[in-house]
Design a protein around this motif. Sequence first.
Motif, PDB file in Angstrom:
ATOM      1  N   LEU A  53       8.888   1.233   2.950  1.00 31.88           N
ATOM      2  CA  LEU A  53       7.623   0.845   3.586  1.00 31.88           C
ATOM      3  C   LEU A  53       7.575   1.333   5.027  1.00 31.88           C
ATOM      4  O   LEU A  53       6.527   1.783   5.504  1.00 31.88           O
ATOM      5  CB  LEU A  53       7.456  -0.671   3.526  1.00 31.88           C
ATOM      6  CG  LEU A  53       7.213  -1.261   2.130  1.00 31.88           C
ATOM      7  CD1 LEU A  53       7.259  -2.788   2.175  1.00 31.88           C
ATOM      8  CD2 LEU A  53       5.865  -0.788   1.577  1.00 31.88           C
ATOM      9  N   ALA A  54       8.704   1.265   5.728  1.00 36.30           N
ATOM     10  CA  ALA A  54       8.749   1.763   7.104  1.00 36.30           C
ATOM     11  C   ALA A  54       8.530   3.270   7.139  1.00 36.30           C
ATOM     12  O   ALA A  54       7.876   3.789   8.056  1.00 36.30           O
ATOM     13  CB  ALA A  54      10.077   1.401   7.753  1.00 36.30           C
ATOM     14  N   GLU A  55       9.046   3.980   6.155  1.00 35.90           N
ATOM     15  CA  GLU A  55       8.837   5.422   6.101  1.00 35.90           C
ATOM     16  C   GLU A  55       7.361   5.763   5.923  1.00 35.90           C
ATOM     17  O   GLU A  55       6.897   6.818   6.372  1.00 35.90           O
ATOM     18  CB  GLU A  55       9.661   6.024   4.968  1.00 35.90           C
ATOM     19  CG  GLU A  55      11.163   6.040   5.262  1.00 35.90           C
ATOM     20  CD  GLU A  55      12.000   6.419   4.056  1.00 35.90           C
ATOM     21  OE1 GLU A  55      11.414   6.630   2.972  1.00 35.90           O
ATOM     22  OE2 GLU A  55      13.234   6.496   4.206  1.00 35.90           O
ATOM     23  N   LEU A  56       6.621   4.865   5.287  1.00 36.16           N
ATOM     24  CA  LEU A  56       5.176   5.069   5.139  1.00 36.16           C
ATOM     25  C   LEU A  56       4.415   4.736   6.411  1.00 36.16           C
ATOM     26  O   LEU A  56       3.268   5.171   6.582  1.00 36.16           O
ATOM     27  CB  LEU A  56       4.652   4.210   3.987  1.00 36.16           C
ATOM     28  CG  LEU A  56       5.107   4.595   2.585  1.00 36.16           C
ATOM     29  CD1 LEU A  56       4.640   3.553   1.577  1.00 36.16           C
ATOM     30  CD2 LEU A  56       4.572   5.978   2.202  1.00 36.16           C
ATOM     31  N   GLY A  57       5.032   3.924   7.290  1.00 38.65           N
ATOM     32  CA  GLY A  57       4.377   3.559   8.537  1.00 38.65           C
ATOM     33  C   GLY A  57       4.210   2.078   8.780  1.00 38.65           C
ATOM     34  O   GLY A  57       3.647   1.668   9.799  1.00 38.65           O
ATOM     35  N   ILE A 228       1.833  -1.933  -6.031  1.00 41.90           N
ATOM     36  CA  ILE A 228       1.982  -2.640  -4.762  1.00 41.90           C
ATOM     37  C   ILE A 228       1.504  -1.761  -3.609  1.00 41.90           C
ATOM     38  O   ILE A 228       0.798  -2.228  -2.702  1.00 41.90           O
ATOM     39  CB  ILE A 228       3.447  -3.075  -4.566  1.00 41.90           C
ATOM     40  CG1 ILE A 228       3.767  -4.245  -5.497  1.00 41.90           C
ATOM     41  CG2 ILE A 228       3.709  -3.465  -3.114  1.00 41.90           C
ATOM     42  CD1 ILE A 228       5.225  -4.623  -5.544  1.00 41.90           C
ATOM     43  N   LEU A 229       1.866  -0.498  -3.635  1.00 42.74           N
ATOM     44  CA  LEU A 229       1.412   0.412  -2.577  1.00 42.74           C
ATOM     45  C   LEU A 229      -0.109   0.554  -2.597  1.00 42.74           C
ATOM     46  O   LEU A 229      -0.747   0.642  -1.531  1.00 42.74           O
ATOM     47  CB  LEU A 229       2.077   1.770  -2.729  1.00 42.74           C
ATOM     48  CG  LEU A 229       3.593   1.807  -2.535  1.00 42.74           C
ATOM     49  CD1 LEU A 229       4.108   3.246  -2.646  1.00 42.74           C
ATOM     50  CD2 LEU A 229       4.009   1.188  -1.212  1.00 42.74           C
ATOM     51  N   ASP A 230      -0.712   0.555  -3.780  1.00 39.56           N
ATOM     52  CA  ASP A 230      -2.173   0.598  -3.873  1.00 39.56           C
ATOM     53  C   ASP A 230      -2.793  -0.653  -3.246  1.00 39.56           C
ATOM     54  O   ASP A 230      -3.831  -0.583  -2.577  1.00 39.56           O
ATOM     55  CB  ASP A 230      -2.613   0.717  -5.328  1.00 39.56           C
ATOM     56  CG  ASP A 230      -2.375   2.102  -5.906  1.00 39.56           C
ATOM     57  OD1 ASP A 230      -2.137   3.051  -5.124  1.00 39.56           O
ATOM     58  OD2 ASP A 230      -2.417   2.240  -7.148  1.00 39.56           O
TER      59      ASP A 230
END
Length: 250
Positions: A53-57, A228-230
Amino acid sequence: MTILTRTIEYPADGLTMTGHLALPAGTDHRPAVLLGPEGTGLSDVERRRADALAELGYIALAFDLHGGRYLGDPEEMLARCMPLLADPHRMRGIGHAALDVLRAEPRTDPDRIAAIGYGTGGIIALELGRDGVDLRAIGTVNGLATGRPGEAARIRCPVWAGVGSEDPIMSAEQRNAFATEMQTAGVDWRLMLYGGAQHAFHHPPVDHTVRPGIGHHPLHAERAWRDILDLLTECLPLTENPPSPNPATR
């Protein structure tokens, strides 16, 4: 993306909890995700999810349940978790303590926080919602316990839930009770049923004894993560501007 991680100790439930905080590079305020583990407790599985999740921002905190311990023995885990799951006040205490840690991070945008959890961690996320916490989204996998009468009406955000069709712990009756609770309370809710999946289908295989009805399903594990990401993309976008409307819905 380069990320930073650190271990954070904090008190909750009479224990010293050990959480895993993951931050994207930079100094700006970011939306944040509280991430709860299965009843066995915080492990590298949840730490890796927080890092992803941190890698996504996102800023992400994977929180602890058992004072830094991982309860691989099913009987020990049940002895700890069953009384916890029967006590909404204790669950909320654990959730609030972790949420306070996440909010205390200077880069966390306190108005843009979601709570995601698996099993016991997912039920704790739901209890935060039932306690009226201002969250942008709640996601729970394998954790569909219903709350005390009327308290679901205090949930202020969309709720997404995922469960395996062959999960003996989250039975059809439990799923129906959860759906009835959410619908009666007027919550914006979704329930995804993953065909053929058992309890903890999202969790990679472990090297210790597990209860019957628990098993990894690689395909649905990946699908649940994408779902979950959606949810986060919809409810907790990485920019403050909401996604553009779908032209097909105009």
